[in-house]
Design a protein around this motif. Structure first.
Motif, PDB file in Angstrom:
ATOM      1  N   GLN A  56       0.840  -1.187   0.000  1.00 40.83           N
ATOM      2  CA  GLN A  56       0.000   0.000   0.000  1.00 40.83           C
ATOM      3  C   GLN A  56       0.881   1.245   0.000  1.00 40.83           C
ATOM      4  OE1 GLN A  56      -2.919   0.298   3.114  1.00 40.83           O
ATOM      5  NE2 GLN A  56      -4.062   1.802   1.907  1.00 40.83           N
ATOM      6  N   GLY A 107      -2.199   5.978  -0.418  1.00 42.95           N
ATOM      7  CA  GLY A 107      -3.469   5.272  -0.436  1.00 42.95           C
ATOM      8  C   GLY A 107      -3.516   3.955  -1.178  1.00 42.95           C
ATOM      9  N   PRO A 108      -3.463   3.991  -2.507  1.00 45.34           N
ATOM     10  CA  PRO A 108      -3.760   2.765  -3.246  1.00 45.34           C
ATOM     11  C   PRO A 108      -2.687   1.681  -3.118  1.00 45.34           C
ATOM     12  CG  PRO A 108      -3.223   4.570  -4.748  1.00 45.34           C
ATOM     13  CD  PRO A 108      -3.211   5.145  -3.373  1.00 45.34           C
ATOM     14  N   LYS A 109      -3.053   0.480  -3.521  1.00 46.46           N
ATOM     15  CA  LYS A 109      -2.087  -0.629  -3.549  1.00 46.46           C
ATOM     16  C   LYS A 109      -1.405  -0.643  -4.917  1.00 46.46           C
ATOM     17  CE  LYS A 109      -3.269  -4.116  -0.201  1.00 46.46           C
ATOM     18  NZ  LYS A 109      -4.535  -3.834   0.511  1.00 46.46           N
TER      19      LYS A 109
END
Ligand code: FES
Ligand code: FES
Lengths: 160, 751
Positions: B411, B415-417
């Motif tokens: 991550q 935020g995003p993976k």
């Protein structure tokens, strides 16, 4: 202000034009003769985009008053190729991807032409110093230096 | 030596993708035929000149244009009063005010008025005859000055966004961005080694060699054509329309060739002025900036102040990171403080972190995007601190980064993976390269740094036509700033299975192709490329249908192989593209298809770089001895132009690290607005820039493209500072690392 008549030779053609006494040769070549291959990057002699050959010497057209061209022989980027037949430098710039946006390319080609006339076998350092008056913001110069080196080699081979 | 492997050898199965064709626009560009912004000339065209504020901050009391209007050759004079009052969202109002000042001039170079006349000289003389009465106001030039209590305010109503509770008083802080995770106190308490420091960077200009230029031709019925050099003519259309108070459709924008942008040609400056002057004069008008104007009034990238602190375990694991970052926005809100905050720690898995980014207005030109906007500065701080930690821990600088590097599934701090990424591969590529083992001499140092950039997707359209001779035209709306015509041709050639020389890539105007966002965010090969691929596939589907019709067989009996329709059982002689084009009268008419998309599947970019340099201990001058950059391209469509992006980004970063800075006098006037005093790197400053093109394909693109334009500029700032520290044992926190600064650090060793 009365305008001054200038006669000179540009890219092999005899030309006459009228110019202001304080007009720059760069603006005159671009506006009056339509030679827009010559670029203005700074107008103060610092970028080399306006490089031309005047009586075989490399100059920044932005630093020359147009009347100074009287009686001279001028070569611009438009005069390098023979019709569709590109010079080895032009070919090597294309083959070697030595241009990205291409705005600096006319100046580099003219400056490199001047270099190879005087020094057909330049070292990498000599190429870098000879082209130090030409700014390129896109390439980091790597591919430009290589293209000039390659063109020099091809030209030496052709004349050997 | 450039040691990039040719992807043609590493990605078997592709015939065109990964090869090095000569760019389709090359001949024009080496013969001087290519038409850039300032090369456009129309019949009856007038020349414009812009009057700019000599003050960094001043109230405009009055503007008297009466004298100028009467002067020889003058056809139009405009001021802010010739434009609609600023309206709409705050960002739009800022844009309208930045194009031409209204109540106040907010930086030296802010546009006050403009003139169109028959000659350049007449326009200039008339602009100088405009009488402006100013009331000079106190100015603020740095984030420290702007954030100080009681600082003079640029905008009396600017309230900081992103703070809780919301402020009750205006300030020069436009917004605060925050990214946090874990427990910061716990993270630092767990740390065996903590490194910290305050870092500063100066504003730097994108430095494109082509100054901004615009030509406008307005007809009495209001239809206007605008020629300009930009990174996106559709954006120029919509932004200009906002300032003019028009519907965008009233404007047709024709893209000139663009002489470099690097983010700096993603907004408007001259365009609405040229339109209004043309409208008023009833003639075409051309406006071209001088280099001085380019420096004073366009770009630059933010100056920054960053306070950073990182905590590590003894084994090199990063456990805590805290960053406080203030970015100069220039005169209007909109610095990339947010992107700087998002990218700062993105390459690493750090469980406990707090990143705050402040967008701060100052009396300087409004900043514009510059290659990975915001990331080089925050990365400078983080990568310098990591280097310091590695030294304290006795670790190799690559190993400490490998220890913490993000991989697929991690991550990101923002935020995003991450999907499949190639960061580790760039680190390993540098570690295994012979450059990394060359012994260094006295006063020589080696510095490593890595960088991350998101890359963008956004909107793209493309139209593909087959000509009656079987050649193919590919129209996109993405200006070609560094070889994208070649990459479009290669992808289309791959799809059709025909020679790339038979593809003619065209950059269409705003009326010739669907909407395209700008050439920026490293997005063109990815997103516009995806639109081209989709449009090609539609045409190929159509071609198969027509072959099926001609053979009177079902569609599944027809496959498209090597540029021709083939019957799967081989019962029919194949039909080439040219055969099918010849027969289109009988099979349904001309062959054409368009595709339009909002690109998904953006693939992030990582770069790792190592520089070897030598410091002259007597002068503080740095000589770069060798430079190696490894970057994940996903897939290199045209390897030469990919290498070119890597090399160009590095050299811009070297300029930022070593020479470049805006210098202002105490009145807020720029003191070095020319290439003599604002020194960008020249050929004799540099060695060859060695490249390793890593290819970890992006799963989100048909060919695995990630986009390569930006991330290369992120690592050089810290790489150079780390190498200087390695050479002379001085950790310098302030850029640029000019000879004076380095010498000072050497002399004052003990202070
Ligand atoms: S335009 Fe002449 S040197 Fe820059
Ligand atoms: S190729 Fe763009 S400035 Fe040289």
């Amino acid at each position: 202000m009365s305008r001054i008549q200038v006669s000179c030779t540009v890219n092999g053609d005899p030309v006459d034009f009228l110019c202001d006494a304080d007009g720059s040769l760069l603006n005159t070549l671009r506006d009056e003769l339509g030679l827009t291959g010559i670029k203005e990057g700074c107008g103060t002699g610092d970028c080399g985009a306006c490089s031309i050959l005047m009586d075989d010497q490399l100059h920044c057209a932005c630093l020359i008053f147009a009347p100074e061209a009287t009686g001279t022989t001028i070569t611009t980027v438009e005069g390098l190729a023979d019709g569709d037949h590109l010079t080895p430098l032009q070919e090597c710039f294309l083959e070697g991807a030595a241009l990205q946006c291409g705005i600096c390319t006319p100046g580099f080609l003219v400056a490199a032409t001047a270099l190879l006339k005087h020094n057909p076998n330049p070292t990498e350092t000599e190429i870098r110093y000879a082209l130090a008056g030409n700014l390129c913001r896109c390439t980091g110069y790597d591919k430009i230096v290589r293209a000039v080196r390659e063109a020099a080699a091809q030209m030496r081979e052709a004349s050997a | 030596m450039t040691i990039a492997e040719d992807p043609a050898t590493t990605s078997p199965g592709y015939k065109w993708v990964g090869t090095r064709m000569i760019r389709p626009d090359g001949f024009e560009k080496v013969t001087g035929r290519a038409r850039f912004g300032a090369d456009i000339k129309l019949n009856g065209m007038l020349y414009g000149h812009v009057l700019r504020s000599p003050h960094a901050h001043a109230k405009i009391v009055s503007i008297d244009t009466s004298e100028a209007e009467k002067m020889a050759g003058v056809r139009a004079v405009i001021t802010g009063a010739d434009f609609p009052d600023p309206s709409g969202p705050a960002g739009d109002q800022d844009l309208q005010r930045n194009v031409i000042a209204r109540e106040k001039a907010l930086y030296e170079g802010h546009v006050i008025a403009a003139v169109a006349a028959q000659t350049r000289a007449q326009a200039k003389a008339a602009a100088e005859a405009i009488k402006v009465v100013y009331e000079v106001l106190p100015h603020v030039m740095t984030v420290d000055e702007a954030m100080a209590p009681g600082a003079p305010l640029l905008h009396p109503k600017l309230m900081t966004k992103g703070v809780d509770p919301a402020p009750t008083e205006p300030s020069n802080v436009a917004s605060r961005a925050v990214y946090q995770g874990g427990d910061l106190d716990l993270g630092f308490a767990e740390s065996d080694v903590v490194v910290e420091g305050t870092f500063t960077t100066k504003p730097v200009h994108q430095g494109y060699i082509e100054p901004h230029a615009a030509v406008a031709d307005t007809t009495p019925n209001g239809r206007t054509t605008l020629w300009c050099s930009s990174q996106g003519h559709f954006t120029m259309r919509s932004l200009s329309a906002k300032v003019l108070g028009w519907e965008p459709s009233k404007l047709k924008v024709i893209p000139a060739e663009i002489g470099g942008g690097f983010g700096g040609k993603t907004t408007i400056y001259l365009e609405p002025l040229a339109v209004r002057l043309s409208q008023k004069a009833g003639r075409p008008v051309k406006l071209v900036m001088s280099r001085d104007e380019v420096f004073r009034a366009t770009g630059p990238a933010s100056g920054t102040k960053i306070v950073g602190k990182l905590g590590f375990k003894n084994d090199g694991t990063m456990v805590a990171g805290e960053l406080w970052m203030a970015y100069e926005a220039g005169a209007f809100a909109g610095s990339p403080a947010g992107a700087g905050s998002m990218t700062a720690l993105a390459p690493y898995t750090v469980p406990n972190f707090l990143i705050e980014g402040f967008d701060v207005v100052v009396n300087k030109p409004k900043v514009a995007a510059y290659r990975a906007p915001g990331a080089p500065m925050s990365s400078f701080a983080v990568e310098s601190l990591i280097d310091e930690a590695a030294k304290k821990l006795g670790m190799d600088p690559i190993d400490i980064r490998l220890k913490n590097a993000v991989t697929e599934g991690c991550q990101a701090t923002y935020g995003p993976k991450f999907p499949r990424i190639g960061f580790v591969e760039t680190l390993e590529a540098i570690k295994n390269h012979p450059n990394y083992k060359i012994p260094l001499g006295p006063n020589q140092g080696r510095g490593v740094a890595s960088g991350f950039w998101f890359n963008a997707g956004l909107n793209s359209s493309a139209t593909v036509h087959v000509n009656e001779d079987g050649n193919v035209i590919v129209v996109t709306g993405s200006p070609d700033i560094g070889g994208s015509r070649a990459s479009m041709a290669l992808m289309a050639a791959e799809e059709f299975g025909i020679d790339a020389a038979r593809i003619q890539p065209v950059v269409g105007d705003t009326e010739s192709v669907g909407y395209n966002d700008q050439t920026g965010g490293s997005r063109t090969t990815l997103a516009t490329g995806a639109a081209v691929i989709e449009a090609c596939r539609k045409v190929i589907a159509d071609l198969r249908g027509r072959a099926a019709k001609q053979w009177d067989v079902s569609l599944d009996k027809v496959e498209w192989v090597d540029g021709q329709a083939q019957h799967v059982e081989g019962t029919q002689p194949p039909l080439s593209l040219a055969d099918l084009a010849k027969g289109w009268n009988r099979t349904g008419g001309p062959l054409t298809a368009s595709a339009a998309l909002n690109a998904r599947g953006v693939g992030s970019a990582f770069s790792t770089q190592v520089v070897d340099l030598e410091v002259d201990p007597d002068t503080g001058h740095v000589t770069v001895l060798r430079y190696l950059t490894a970057q994940d391209a996903g897939r290199a469509i045209h390897p030469s132009y990919v290498e070119g992006q890597l090399q160009g980004g590095v050299v811009q970063g070297l300029g930022w690290a070593l020479n470049e800075e805006y210098i202002f006098d105490r009145n807020g006037k720029m003191e070095n607005p020319g290439f003599l005093d604002y020194r960008i790197p020249v050929a004799s400053d540099l060695p060859m820039i060695d490249t390793i093109v890593v290819e970890v394909p992006n799963p989100g693109h048909p060919y695995g493209v990630r986009g390569v334009g930006e991330v290369g500029i992120v690592p050089p700032l810290a790489a150079v500072a780390n190498a200087v520290d390695d050479a002379v044992s001085r950790r310098i926190h302030d850029l640029p690392l000019s000879p004076v600064r380095i010498l000072d650090a050497i002399i004052n060793k003990d202070s």
